[in-house]
Each structure stands twice: as C-alpha cells, then as structure tokens.
Motif scaffolding. Structure first.
Motif, mmCIF file in Angstrom:
data_model
loop_
_atom_site.group_PDB
_atom_site.id
_atom_site.type_symbol
_atom_site.label_atom_id
_atom_site.label_comp_id
_atom_site.label_asym_id
_atom_site.label_seq_id
_atom_site.Cartn_x
_atom_site.Cartn_y
_atom_site.Cartn_z
ATOM 1 N N SER A 205 0.845 -1.188 0.000
ATOM 2 C CA SER A 205 0.000 0.000 0.000
ATOM 3 C C SER A 205 0.887 1.245 0.000
ATOM 4 O O SER A 205 1.779 1.374 0.842
ATOM 5 C CB SER A 205 -0.919 0.004 1.222
ATOM 6 O OG SER A 205 -1.666 1.203 1.282
ATOM 7 N N VAL A 226 -1.322 -4.522 5.845
ATOM 8 C CA VAL A 226 -2.143 -3.683 4.973
ATOM 9 C C VAL A 226 -3.607 -3.745 5.396
ATOM 10 O O VAL A 226 -4.298 -2.727 5.437
ATOM 11 C CB VAL A 226 -1.973 -4.097 3.493
ATOM 12 C CG1 VAL A 226 -3.015 -3.395 2.610
ATOM 13 C CG2 VAL A 226 -0.566 -3.754 3.009
ATOM 14 N N LEU A 230 -5.686 -0.443 6.508
ATOM 15 C CA LEU A 230 -6.859 0.021 5.779
ATOM 16 C C LEU A 230 -8.109 0.022 6.659
ATOM 17 O O LEU A 230 -8.937 0.934 6.572
ATOM 18 C CB LEU A 230 -7.080 -0.837 4.537
ATOM 19 C CG LEU A 230 -5.980 -0.735 3.467
ATOM 20 C CD1 LEU A 230 -6.250 -1.708 2.337
ATOM 21 C CD2 LEU A 230 -5.873 0.693 2.924
ATOM 22 N N VAL A 265 -8.636 6.034 -4.051
ATOM 23 C CA VAL A 265 -7.973 4.752 -3.857
ATOM 24 C C VAL A 265 -7.989 3.999 -5.182
ATOM 25 O O VAL A 265 -9.056 3.831 -5.796
ATOM 26 C CB VAL A 265 -8.682 3.907 -2.781
ATOM 27 C CG1 VAL A 265 -7.945 2.597 -2.557
ATOM 28 C CG2 VAL A 265 -8.822 4.691 -1.482
ATOM 29 N N THR A 276 -1.744 -4.276 -5.231
ATOM 30 C CA THR A 276 -1.229 -2.963 -4.834
ATOM 31 C C THR A 276 -2.397 -2.042 -4.534
ATOM 32 O O THR A 276 -3.410 -2.063 -5.250
ATOM 33 C CB THR A 276 -0.363 -2.328 -5.936
ATOM 34 O OG1 THR A 276 0.591 -3.263 -6.410
ATOM 35 C CG2 THR A 276 0.357 -1.093 -5.424
ATOM 36 N N VAL A 277 -2.259 -1.256 -3.478
ATOM 37 C CA VAL A 277 -3.239 -0.230 -3.127
ATOM 38 C C VAL A 277 -2.523 1.116 -3.180
ATOM 39 O O VAL A 277 -1.479 1.289 -2.554
ATOM 40 C CB VAL A 277 -3.813 -0.447 -1.715
ATOM 41 C CG1 VAL A 277 -4.863 0.613 -1.385
ATOM 42 C CG2 VAL A 277 -4.390 -1.853 -1.572
ATOM 43 N N ARG A 278 -3.084 2.049 -3.940
ATOM 44 C CA ARG A 278 -2.502 3.390 -4.009
ATOM 45 C C ARG A 278 -3.543 4.386 -3.530
ATOM 46 O O ARG A 278 -4.646 4.453 -4.067
ATOM 47 C CB ARG A 278 -2.035 3.708 -5.427
ATOM 48 C CG ARG A 278 -0.874 2.823 -5.887
ATOM 49 C CD ARG A 278 -0.378 3.183 -7.289
ATOM 50 N NE ARG A 278 0.786 2.384 -7.642
ATOM 51 C CZ ARG A 278 0.725 1.175 -8.186
ATOM 52 N NH1 ARG A 278 -0.460 0.634 -8.444
ATOM 53 N NH2 ARG A 278 1.814 0.503 -8.468
#
Length: 294
Positions: A205, A226, A230, A265, A276-278
């Motif tokens: 993340s 993660v 979150l 997001v 993947t988290v952006r």
C-alpha cells in the motif's frame, strides 16, 4: 489579432487528444490542463496560413512544452514529502481517450505513470507517443526534432527501464467491480479476515499525502499489515461517502465529504487479488477529480 471561429473549432476538436497526451507526459491532470490552455494561447497567435496540418502542429508544440515542464517537475519531485503518485483521473468516461484494450488501460495506470518517472523527458515522450498513440518513429522524430535512429534508441531504452515492473491487467470488468466492492465493504466494516482474504500475500500500500495531510510516508507491506492499516483508516472515516468508479483504467474508490474529494484509492488486481493499493490524499491532486464527479 482575434482568432477565427474555424481555428477555435479546430482547437476544440483537438483538445481531448491534447489533454490525453499531456496527462500521460506529465502525470498531472492540473498541469495537463494548464499545458493545453497555453497551447490555445499559442494557437491563437499562430500564423494559421502556414500551418498545413493543425493536429501535427499542435502535437509538436504541446509535446515540447510538456518536455520543458517535465524538467522542472522532476526537480520539484526530488523534494516531495513521502511517496509521489500521479493525479488520479476518473476514466469511466472518455477523459483520457478510448481505454478498450489492456494496453490502453496500462498507458494511463498509476503503476505505469510512476514507472515513467524514471525516464528522461525525451525517453518518456518517445515511449508515450509510440505506445499510447501509435506514432511511428519517423513521426516522433519530426515532433521532437531528433533523428529517427535516435528515437528508436530512446524507445528501446525506455522499454528496458519499465519492462521488469510493467503492471498486469487480468480480471474482467465484472470481477474487478465485485472485488472492489467487497474490498470496500470489508474495510468499512472492520472485517480484517474478509479484507485479508482479498489481498495478495505480498500486497503493498502506497499513500501520497504530499506533506499536506496525514498519510503513511513509507509503503505498508504484507496482507496482515495492509489489512490492519486500511481498516484503521476506514474506521476513522465517519461521515464519509464512498463511490466505486474507474480511476486511470483501474478499479477505484473515491471518498467524499460535503461534496469535496477527500481520498482516491486505486487498486491493482492480479489473479483475483489486490496486489497494490494506491491512496492519493494530497488535496492538490484531487481538484480535477472533484470537477469530474460533480
């Protein structure tokens, strides 16, 4: 000298394509808008009688303007606070042009735009014009005032730089939306186990607050960490509304408060799991997205 109505119509016809090029070159919607507006002023002052092909003239002028802007942008990003991510754009419409294929989606993905930051401005220009817009090397050479051989060399170098980490796009649109909604529901509900089951074991993340808002300044790695991270963020989001949409050709979630965008997001989903988290929280990067969602 005032610009004729025909020249105005021609520019407006070209505007969407010019914005799509500028965004891919700059990674910033607001800067892309500024570049296109600068082009309108240049077009207004141009000797239109000497312009044989308006599209080619505008593409060349815009590309070289963006190359100049890229040089100063790179210097600014060297002092950026925390991870730098591009400005997210809602692509559920046609803002960045057609995104019907995996290659077209990749060309605007945050993952690829981050990789393009590693290229020199000329490498990035050649790569974008070739891969995203299908220009031939001879055409690119004309745009950049380079030799065709030099353009081919720049393109090979650019492809080598990004080859090892190019993103993969595998799930269908239906799968992506279903996984995204489950992801959002689990995070909002504090369902650690449910969220963890949606994450790849080596998920990462990234958060971009730009020093303007609180955000993790280092990547968070691993499904357990993660998921906790979150769920904690979602738990702090009292009174926040969420919209599931498409951002940069990828599954996206936009958080809003009182009509203003608070967070974007973007998820990379590979083989049915979030890889993947952006998270983009820097308010300077959410203005354009906000205008799209009004």
């Amino acid at each position: 000298m005032s610009i004729a109505a025909g020249e105005v119509r021609e520019f407006e016809r070209q505007r969407p394509r010019l914005f799509a090029i500028a965004y891919r070159l700059l990674g910033s919607a607001s800067e892309a808008e500024d570049a296109v507006q600068d082009m309108y002023l240049r077009w207004s002052a141009a000797d239109h009688a000497s312009v044989r092909t308006p599209g080619a003239w505008l593409t060349k002028a815009l590309t070289n303007l963006c190359l100049t802007r890229l040089t100063s942008a790179r210097a600014r990003r060297e002092t950026y606070v925390g991870p730098w991510l591009p400005e997210p754009v809602d692509t559920s419409g046609s803002t960045l042009g057609p995104l019907d294929t995996a290659e077209q989606r990749e060309s605007v993905s945050l993952a690829l735009l981050v990789l393009l930051e590693r290229l020199t401005p000329p490498e990035r220009a050649v790569f974008v014009l070739r891969e995203a817009f299908g220009y031939g090397h001879a055409e690119i050479a004309e745009i950049l005032d380079l030799t065709e051989a030099n353009c081919q060399q720049l393109y090979r170098r650019a492809r080598q730089h990004v080859a090892s980490e190019r993103p993969r796009f595998t799930p269908s649109t239906g799968d992506r939306e279903r996984i995204t909604r489950r992801f959002l529901d689990a995070a909002r509900g504090g369902d650690l186990d449910g969220l963890r089951s949606l994450l790849a074991d080596d998920v990462v993340s990234w958060a971009d607050g730009g020093g303007k808002v609180h955000a993790a300044r280092k990547p968070v790695r691993g499904a357990e960490r993660v998921a906790q991270y979150l769920c904690r963020l979602a738990g702090e989001a009292a009174g926040v509304g969420f919209v599931v949409t498409e951002l940069n050709g990828q599954p996206g979630i936009v958080a809003t408060v009182g009509g203003a965008v608070l967070l974007a997001v973007v998820l990379d989903i590979v083989d049915g799991r979030v890889a993947t988290v952006r998270l983009v929280a820097n308010p300077d990067k959410l203005g354009f997205l906000g205008t799209q969602l009004v």
